[in-house]
Design a protein around this motif. Structure first.
Motif, mmCIF file in Angstrom:
data_model
loop_
_atom_site.group_PDB
_atom_site.id
_atom_site.type_symbol
_atom_site.label_atom_id
_atom_site.label_comp_id
_atom_site.label_asym_id
_atom_site.label_seq_id
_atom_site.Cartn_x
_atom_site.Cartn_y
_atom_site.Cartn_z
ATOM 1 N N LYS A 24 0.660 -1.183 0.191
ATOM 2 C CA LYS A 24 0.011 -0.024 0.017
ATOM 3 C C LYS A 24 0.835 0.998 -0.056
ATOM 4 O O LYS A 24 0.977 1.978 -0.067
ATOM 5 C CB LYS A 24 -0.724 -0.212 1.353
ATOM 6 C CG LYS A 24 -1.839 -0.892 0.963
ATOM 7 C CD LYS A 24 -2.467 -0.876 2.037
ATOM 8 C CE LYS A 24 -4.574 -1.739 1.761
ATOM 9 N NZ LYS A 24 -5.402 -2.282 3.309
ATOM 10 N N LYS A 27 1.738 2.227 -3.509
ATOM 11 C CA LYS A 27 1.059 1.480 -4.534
ATOM 12 C C LYS A 27 1.219 0.495 -5.575
ATOM 13 O O LYS A 27 1.694 0.740 -6.398
ATOM 14 C CB LYS A 27 1.052 2.333 -4.836
ATOM 15 C CG LYS A 27 0.797 4.187 -4.289
ATOM 16 C CD LYS A 27 0.256 5.209 -4.737
ATOM 17 C CE LYS A 27 -0.173 6.227 -4.054
ATOM 18 N NZ LYS A 27 -0.135 6.734 -3.017
ATOM 19 N N GLU A 29 -0.498 -3.538 -4.620
ATOM 20 C CA GLU A 29 -0.957 -4.003 -4.159
ATOM 21 C C GLU A 29 -1.786 -5.219 -5.906
ATOM 22 O O GLU A 29 -1.938 -5.652 -5.769
ATOM 23 C CB GLU A 29 -2.542 -3.392 -3.977
ATOM 24 C CG GLU A 29 -2.476 -3.681 -2.678
ATOM 25 C CD GLU A 29 -3.762 -2.498 -1.951
ATOM 26 O OE1 GLU A 29 -4.173 -3.756 -1.287
ATOM 27 O OE2 GLU A 29 -4.068 -1.651 -1.561
ATOM 28 N N ASP A 30 -1.997 -3.920 -6.671
ATOM 29 C CA ASP A 30 -2.827 -4.309 -8.297
ATOM 30 C C ASP A 30 -1.776 -4.713 -9.038
ATOM 31 O O ASP A 30 -2.237 -5.498 -10.292
ATOM 32 C CB ASP A 30 -3.967 -3.025 -8.388
ATOM 33 C CG ASP A 30 -3.202 -1.956 -8.788
ATOM 34 O OD1 ASP A 30 -2.323 -1.376 -8.369
ATOM 35 O OD2 ASP A 30 -3.999 -0.920 -9.816
ATOM 36 N N ARG A 31 -0.410 -4.807 -8.514
ATOM 37 C CA ARG A 31 0.737 -5.077 -9.295
ATOM 38 C C ARG A 31 1.480 -6.513 -9.153
ATOM 39 O O ARG A 31 2.381 -6.682 -8.906
ATOM 40 C CB ARG A 31 1.704 -4.023 -10.141
ATOM 41 C CG ARG A 31 1.101 -2.880 -10.682
ATOM 42 C CD ARG A 31 1.378 -1.745 -10.542
ATOM 43 N NE ARG A 31 3.275 -1.729 -11.561
ATOM 44 C CZ ARG A 31 3.926 -1.025 -11.156
ATOM 45 N NH1 ARG A 31 4.594 0.005 -10.439
ATOM 46 N NH2 ARG A 31 4.858 -0.878 -11.711
ATOM 47 N N LYS A 46 -6.219 -12.976 1.366
ATOM 48 C CA LYS A 46 -7.273 -12.762 0.135
ATOM 49 C C LYS A 46 -8.135 -12.106 0.566
ATOM 50 O O LYS A 46 -9.042 -11.391 1.197
ATOM 51 C CB LYS A 46 -7.860 -13.833 -0.885
ATOM 52 C CG LYS A 46 -6.630 -14.301 -1.276
ATOM 53 C CD LYS A 46 -6.313 -13.077 -2.550
ATOM 54 C CE LYS A 46 -7.181 -13.813 -3.555
ATOM 55 N NZ LYS A 46 -6.437 -12.280 -4.944
ATOM 56 N N SER A 49 -6.784 -8.383 1.256
ATOM 57 C CA SER A 49 -6.654 -7.502 -0.088
ATOM 58 C C SER A 49 -7.426 -8.111 -1.420
ATOM 59 O O SER A 49 -6.820 -9.501 -1.465
ATOM 60 C CB SER A 49 -5.660 -6.846 -0.100
ATOM 61 O OG SER A 49 -5.324 -6.474 -1.660
ATOM 62 N N ASP A 50 -8.374 -7.341 -1.908
ATOM 63 C CA ASP A 50 -8.807 -9.054 -2.728
ATOM 64 C C ASP A 50 -7.498 -8.483 -4.679
ATOM 65 O O ASP A 50 -8.218 -8.545 -5.666
ATOM 66 C CB ASP A 50 -10.076 -7.946 -4.010
ATOM 67 C CG ASP A 50 -10.835 -7.344 -3.413
ATOM 68 O OD1 ASP A 50 -10.095 -5.987 -3.398
ATOM 69 O OD2 ASP A 50 -11.667 -6.193 -4.186
ATOM 70 N N LYS A 51 -6.687 -7.400 -4.308
ATOM 71 C CA LYS A 51 -5.877 -6.456 -5.018
ATOM 72 C C LYS A 51 -4.457 -7.547 -6.047
ATOM 73 O O LYS A 51 -5.251 -7.791 -7.021
ATOM 74 C CB LYS A 51 -6.015 -4.755 -4.998
ATOM 75 C CG LYS A 51 -7.284 -4.179 -4.897
ATOM 76 C CD LYS A 51 -6.573 -2.853 -5.012
ATOM 77 C CE LYS A 51 -7.353 -1.518 -4.388
ATOM 78 N NZ LYS A 51 -7.273 -0.391 -4.683
ATOM 79 N N VAL A 52 -4.214 -7.864 -4.394
ATOM 80 C CA VAL A 52 -3.236 -9.017 -4.591
ATOM 81 C C VAL A 52 -3.697 -10.327 -5.350
ATOM 82 O O VAL A 52 -4.414 -10.608 -4.162
ATOM 83 C CB VAL A 52 -2.484 -8.843 -3.507
ATOM 84 C CG1 VAL A 52 -1.085 -9.840 -2.938
ATOM 85 C CG2 VAL A 52 -2.100 -7.916 -2.617
ATOM 86 N N LYS A 53 -2.870 -10.959 -5.934
ATOM 87 C CA LYS A 53 -3.221 -12.016 -6.829
ATOM 88 C C LYS A 53 -2.433 -13.018 -5.922
ATOM 89 O O LYS A 53 -1.305 -12.622 -5.571
ATOM 90 C CB LYS A 53 -2.803 -11.880 -8.390
ATOM 91 C CG LYS A 53 -3.508 -11.217 -9.011
ATOM 92 C CD LYS A 53 -4.686 -11.300 -8.849
ATOM 93 C CE LYS A 53 -5.395 -10.425 -10.248
ATOM 94 N NZ LYS A 53 -6.692 -9.603 -10.062
ATOM 95 N N GLU A 75 -5.561 -17.316 -8.009
ATOM 96 C CA GLU A 75 -5.444 -17.273 -9.271
ATOM 97 C C GLU A 75 -4.792 -17.642 -10.006
ATOM 98 O O GLU A 75 -4.948 -17.845 -11.327
ATOM 99 C CB GLU A 75 -5.624 -15.693 -9.921
ATOM 100 C CG GLU A 75 -6.365 -14.833 -9.172
ATOM 101 C CD GLU A 75 -6.560 -14.053 -7.670
ATOM 102 O OE1 GLU A 75 -7.232 -13.026 -7.469
ATOM 103 O OE2 GLU A 75 -5.451 -14.716 -7.092
#
Length: 107
Positions: A24, A27, A29-31, A46, A49-53, A75
């Motif tokens: 975080k 920035k 998380e989504d990467r 999970k 955070s639903d952003k972290v694969k 995933e």
């Protein structure tokens, strides 16, 4: 965890909190794809955070990959290439899980 040295390793929940804090901050998380042989770690991330694969790493065989992927909400499945079958791959693809085998250094 190091056998006999549990006090040196954070629990999966604490580990994920620490990792997520850094993700975080930067920035990221989504990467990020968190990979772990400890499936509890993927489950805990999970929850946070639903952003972290998540990618479940496997060394051995006789594993029900699809079941574990669903349970942990991963995933990705990353098995040792020696132990995954074509049927396993097809089953995982049917439920939307990507397969990334590891240690395929030679043919």
């Amino acid at each position: 965890m190091i056998p006999g040295k549990a006090h040196l390793s954070p629990s999966p929940k604490e580990f994920c909190k620490l990792i997520l804090q850094s993700l975080k901050r930067f920035k990221m998380e989504d990467r990020t794809i968190l990979q772990s042989f400890d499936h509890r770690t993927i489950r805990e991330m999970k929850k946070l955070s639903d952003k972290v694969k998540g990618s479940l790493l496997f060394y051995g065989n006789h594993v029900h990959y699809s079941l574990l992927a669903r349970e942990s909400k991963a995933e990705y499945i990353s098995p040792n290439f020696n132990w995954i079958t074509q049927k396993d791959v097809k089953d995982l693809q049917k439920i939307g899980v990507k397969v990334i085998p590891w240690t395929a250094n030679t043919i």
